[in-house]
Design a protein around this motif. Sequence first.
Motif, PDB file in Angstrom:
ATOM      1  N   ILE A 207      -8.625  -5.204   6.073  1.00 13.88           N
ATOM      2  CA  ILE A 207      -7.800  -4.057   5.678  1.00 13.88           C
ATOM      3  C   ILE A 207      -8.652  -2.835   5.362  1.00 13.88           C
ATOM      4  N   TYR A 208      -9.880  -3.055   4.846  1.00  8.02           N
ATOM      5  CA  TYR A 208     -10.751  -1.921   4.522  1.00  8.02           C
ATOM      6  C   TYR A 208     -11.297  -1.281   5.792  1.00  8.02           C
TER       7      TYR A 208
ATOM      8  N   ILE B  76     -12.220   1.149  -2.196  1.00 11.26           N
ATOM      9  CA  ILE B  76     -12.556   2.172  -1.197  1.00 11.26           C
ATOM     10  C   ILE B  76     -13.586   3.133  -1.774  1.00 11.26           C
TER      11      ILE B  76
ATOM     12  N   ARG C 132      -7.765   1.263  -4.073  1.00 10.76           N
ATOM     13  CA  ARG C 132      -8.308   2.623  -4.209  1.00 10.76           C
ATOM     14  C   ARG C 132      -9.738   2.574  -4.773  1.00 10.76           C
TER      15      ARG C 132
ATOM     16  N   LEU D  37       0.825  -1.211   0.000  1.00  7.70           N
ATOM     17  CA  LEU D  37       0.000   0.000   0.000  1.00  7.70           C
ATOM     18  C   LEU D  37       0.854   1.254   0.000  1.00  7.70           C
TER      19      LEU D  37
ATOM     20  N   ILE E 196      -1.445  10.437   4.294  1.00  9.07           N
ATOM     21  CA  ILE E 196      -2.164  10.764   5.520  1.00  9.07           C
ATOM     22  C   ILE E 196      -1.900  12.218   5.875  1.00  9.07           C
TER      23      ILE E 196
ATOM     24  N   LEU F 170       0.025   5.050   1.019  1.00  9.81           N
ATOM     25  CA  LEU F 170      -1.014   5.834   1.669  1.00  9.81           C
ATOM     26  C   LEU F 170      -0.557   7.272   1.862  1.00  9.81           C
TER      27      LEU F 170
ATOM     28  N   LEU G 131      -7.034   9.993   5.524  1.00 12.40           N
ATOM     29  CA  LEU G 131      -6.255   9.069   4.688  1.00 12.40           C
ATOM     30  C   LEU G 131      -6.761   9.031   3.249  1.00 12.40           C
TER      31      LEU G 131
ATOM     32  N   TYR H 116      -9.739  -1.246   8.551  1.00 12.73           N
ATOM     33  CA  TYR H 116      -8.594  -0.535   9.120  1.00 12.73           C
ATOM     34  C   TYR H 116      -8.389   0.809   8.430  1.00 12.73           C
ATOM     35  N   LEU H 117      -8.416   0.818   7.102  1.00 14.48           N
ATOM     36  CA  LEU H 117      -8.203   2.059   6.353  1.00 14.48           C
ATOM     37  C   LEU H 117      -9.306   3.076   6.634  1.00 14.48           C
TER      38      LEU H 117
ATOM     39  N   VAL I 250      -5.837   6.491  -0.174  1.00 15.41           N
ATOM     40  CA  VAL I 250      -5.075   5.378  -0.745  1.00 15.41           C
ATOM     41  C   VAL I 250      -4.576   5.811  -2.122  1.00 15.41           C
TER      42      VAL I 250
END
Length: 304
Positions: free
Chosen positions: A266-267, A289, A286, A225, A229, A227, A277, A269-270, A279
């Motif tokens: 993981i989704y 999401i 991406r 990934l 932020i 990312l 954030l 978490y993101l 992606v």
Amino acid sequence: MQISRLFKIIYILLEKKSITASELAEHFEVSVRTIYRDIDTLSQSGIPIYASQGKGGGISLLDNFVLNKSLLSEKEQDKILFALQSLSAVQYPELDDVLSKLNSLFKKSNIAWIEVDFSNWGKDKKQKEIFSLLKDAILEHLIITFSYFNVSGEKSQRKVEPFKLIFRDKAWYLQGYCLQKMALRTFKINRMSDIYITEESCMHQSLQEFMNKSTDEACAKQVKLTLKISSEGAYRVYDDFEEENIIRNKDGSYTVIVSMPDGEWIYNYLFSFGAMLEVIEPESVRNEISMRLDHMVNKYHSKT
């Protein structure tokens, strides 16, 4: 836990002077053969322990043996006590009793240098029983069965070779080899129920052995990934990622490049980063999401 049992054997012998292997085996709920292995281990470690035959015989220590002077230095005593306190902090069964006895033998006060409060284990009796059950299955290399709810709320029956318990991001997990999926899996413990230890032995005795025998496909797939932020997320950046994975941008934001195990988790978490954030890569994550965000927005628009 063999180390715990060895110290308990010494403590019993210091109190009773002599005891038979059968009595020790019954006390610890192990075989007589296991007790004799423990005695050999203690003897090889320099403990003056011996067994006498005949009437009135048994396992004994030499009369002049004193644990706190003959076996360990002051520094070694402290290391043992601190190590046991570390295990006690995570509610490891029966260690409080061992710590109390060793503090008495070493003539030391209990130095409470660590305290960890995992509320689920510390306050919920059922959760503590689950923890103990899984610990036994792991140490005895026995397959377990249980019911499991995945992230979509679907219930399934699992049969697993348990390898180890993991505490990560405020929750306990079990890592093991799922015999249904034929792959290494990580299960969130509070989604497990009806746990049962079978009499079937694990094919793999440890996680390392499994990794050595497994192909790369059997291991958890990793996704790389990239990312971005915002500066408001600085506290999360340094809490969640290693410094070598973090790039500080001129505008105060952060770029994080990291590999994580692929999966539905993981989704969630993101999304926990909220608007902080974005992606950047890979495109597949991406797009996923974006699709999920559109689905969430549509839920609210449909009611207006």
